[in-house]
Write a protein that holds these residues in place. Sequence first.
Motif, short mmCIF file in Angstrom:
data_model
loop_
_atom_site.label_atom_id
_atom_site.label_comp_id
_atom_site.label_asym_id
_atom_site.label_seq_id
_atom_site.Cartn_x
_atom_site.Cartn_y
_atom_site.Cartn_z
N SER A 1 -12.46 -3.69 5.36
CA SER A 1 -12.89 -2.52 6.11
C SER A 1 -11.82 -1.43 6.03
O SER A 1 -10.66 -1.66 6.36
N VAL A 2 -12.21 -0.25 5.58
CA VAL A 2 -11.29 0.87 5.48
C VAL A 2 -10.74 1.25 6.85
O VAL A 2 -9.56 1.58 6.99
N SER A 3 -11.58 1.17 7.88
CA SER A 3 -11.11 1.53 9.23
C SER A 3 -10.03 0.57 9.72
O SER A 3 -9.07 0.99 10.37
N ASN A 4 -10.15 -0.71 9.40
CA ASN A 4 -9.09 -1.67 9.77
C ASN A 4 -7.81 -1.37 9.01
O ASN A 4 -6.71 -1.46 9.57
N TYR A 5 -7.92 -1.04 7.75
CA TYR A 5 -6.75 -0.68 6.95
C TYR A 5 -6.09 0.57 7.51
O TYR A 5 -4.87 0.62 7.69
N SER B 1 0.82 -1.21 0.00
CA SER B 1 0.00 0.00 0.00
C SER B 1 0.85 1.26 0.00
O SER B 1 0.48 2.27 -0.60
N LYS B 2 2.03 1.23 0.64
CA LYS B 2 2.93 2.38 0.59
C LYS B 2 3.33 2.68 -0.85
O LYS B 2 3.35 3.84 -1.27
N SER B 3 3.62 1.64 -1.60
CA SER B 3 3.96 1.83 -3.02
C SER B 3 2.79 2.40 -3.79
O SER B 3 2.96 3.28 -4.63
N LEU B 4 1.60 1.91 -3.50
CA LEU B 4 0.40 2.41 -4.18
C LEU B 4 0.15 3.87 -3.83
O LEU B 4 -0.26 4.66 -4.69
N TRP B 5 0.38 4.26 -2.58
CA TRP B 5 0.20 5.66 -2.17
C TRP B 5 1.17 6.57 -2.91
O TRP B 5 0.84 7.69 -3.27
N GLU B 6 2.39 6.08 -3.11
CA GLU B 6 3.42 6.89 -3.78
C GLU B 6 3.21 6.98 -5.28
O GLU B 6 3.49 8.01 -5.89
N LEU B 7 2.74 5.90 -5.89
CA LEU B 7 2.75 5.80 -7.35
C LEU B 7 1.40 6.01 -8.03
O LEU B 7 1.36 6.11 -9.26
N THR B 8 0.32 6.03 -7.26
CA THR B 8 -0.99 6.17 -7.88
C THR B 8 -1.78 7.29 -7.22
O THR B 8 -1.36 7.85 -6.21
N LYS C 1 -5.00 6.50 -6.41
CA LYS C 1 -6.15 5.72 -5.94
C LYS C 1 -6.60 6.20 -4.57
O LYS C 1 -5.81 6.70 -3.78
N SER C 2 -7.87 6.00 -4.30
CA SER C 2 -8.45 6.41 -3.03
C SER C 2 -8.12 5.39 -1.94
O SER C 2 -7.69 4.27 -2.23
N ILE C 3 -8.38 5.77 -0.69
CA ILE C 3 -8.13 4.86 0.42
C ILE C 3 -9.00 3.60 0.31
O ILE C 3 -8.55 2.50 0.65
N GLU C 4 -10.21 3.75 -0.18
CA GLU C 4 -11.09 2.60 -0.36
C GLU C 4 -10.52 1.61 -1.37
O GLU C 4 -10.54 0.40 -1.16
N GLU C 5 -10.02 2.14 -2.48
CA GLU C 5 -9.44 1.28 -3.53
C GLU C 5 -8.19 0.57 -3.02
O GLU C 5 -8.03 -0.63 -3.23
N ILE C 6 -7.31 1.30 -2.35
CA ILE C 6 -6.07 0.71 -1.88
C ILE C 6 -6.33 -0.32 -0.78
O ILE C 6 -5.74 -1.40 -0.79
#
Length: 147
Positions: A121-125, A99-106, A108-113
Amino acid sequence: MVFCSLAAGMSSFSANSPTLSAVIIASYPFSSAFYVHYANPMTGTGMIMNYLVANIQDVTLEKMAAHFGYQPKYLFRLIRQLFDQTFSQLKTETRVSISKSLWELTTKSIEEISEIVGYPSVSNYYRAFRLATGLTPSEYRKIRREG
């Protein structure tokens, strides 16, 4: 018992060379079954990590054990020995790393990641990410993009 290697027929390699001894396939006479023996722990860790990353959305200890033909208790001990972590710790660390890579490179929203890395569950993530990094996902994205 007959032993053959992936590089059999390459006379420039010795039987003890690391490239040749990475994987040895042993086939037993009168049987069509092949058994793969890992010559070093790094090969085993690579196979485990490859499976974990490829199946991160729905991986469980039981599914992974079945994939490798192990009992879940044995795989749990093996992961503990190879990675010095429990299965759950390794899975969480892998999810956060992806997910760190996805945050840096895309973008995408928190729901998608959270869905991509296997958190229904987004809250668990959100909780797992913050616990692992000390930052919220949006703070992490902002810092990584700025700096």
